[in-house]
Design an enzyme around this catalytic site. Structure first.
Site, PDB file in Angstrom:
ATOM      1  N   GLY A 111       0.790  -1.225   0.000  1.00  0.00           N
ATOM      2  CA  GLY A 111       0.000   0.000   0.000  1.00  0.00           C
ATOM      3  C   GLY A 111       0.821   1.274   0.000  1.00  0.00           C
ATOM      4  O   GLY A 111       0.276   2.373  -0.010  1.00  0.00           O
ATOM      5  N   HIS A 112       2.148   1.171  -0.006  1.00  0.00           N
ATOM      6  CA  HIS A 112       3.002   2.375   0.117  1.00  0.00           C
ATOM      7  C   HIS A 112       4.187   2.279  -0.814  1.00  0.00           C
ATOM      8  O   HIS A 112       5.295   2.021  -0.367  1.00  0.00           O
ATOM      9  CB  HIS A 112       3.490   2.519   1.566  1.00  0.00           C
ATOM     10  N   PHE A 113       4.124   2.495  -1.965  1.00  0.00           N
ATOM     11  CA  PHE A 113       3.002   2.756  -2.853  1.00  0.00           C
ATOM     12  C   PHE A 113       2.999   1.653  -3.898  1.00  0.00           C
ATOM     13  O   PHE A 113       4.074   1.265  -4.355  1.00  0.00           O
ATOM     14  CB  PHE A 113       3.161   4.127  -3.524  1.00  0.00           C
TER      15      PHE A 113
END
Length: 162
Positions: free
Chosen positions: A62-64
């Protein structure tokens, strides 16, 4: 587990810690254990540790997703974990279920370079001072010769009561 290096000074103990010793000193476990090896520790002065950054880290999803980057707050956490190892060694204590090592503050945190999968963070933490149970450290995370993150960390050890 421990290995002595040279004889720089009789009062200085320079040691390495493998992952088994780190696991015996820190309560953190996957995915939050962020120190893989200690390459040197000079009691009461300095620690140098490593964090191998791999694409398998759960935060990268999720990052990224389009350009994986290690969150800056996790770089600071890795530095704090290294500082905890230095503190436990300096105090010559092992943490137990009633001891917690907390952040007390972070000053001057700066992020200079993105950290990506495949990088190896070299965590360098120097004890600045101890006053009233608060440990203050100068800390920086390097990738090769490039500064990735730096800041002044303040930490404290507290006993928790049932």
């Amino acid at each position: 587990m421990f290995r002595r290096f040279g004889r720089a000074e009789a009062h200085c103990l320079l040691i390495m810690m493998d992952i088994h010793r780190i696991l015996s000193q820190l309560p953190h476990r996957y995915p939050f254990l962020l120190v893989d090896r200690v390459t040197s520790l000079e009691r009461g002065k300095r620690i140098v540790a490593l964090k191998n950054v791999t694409i398998n880290e759960p935060f990268f999803t999720g990052h990224f997703p389009h350009r994986p980057v290690m969150p800056g707050v996790l770089m600071l956490e890795a530095l704090a974990q290294a500082a905890a190892l230095l503190t436990f060694d300096m105090q010559q204590v092992s943490p137990d279920g009633k001891t917690v090592y907390y952040f007390a503050g972070i000053d001057g945190a700066r992020f200079k370079r993105p950290v990506e999968p495949g990088d190896q963070l070299r965590l360098e933490v120097d004890l600045d001072r101890v006053r009233a149970g608060i440990f203050k450290f100068k800390a920086r995370a390097m990738v090769g010769e490039e500064l990735a993150c730096e800041g002044d960390l303040m930490c404290t050890m507290r006993r928790i009561e049932d």
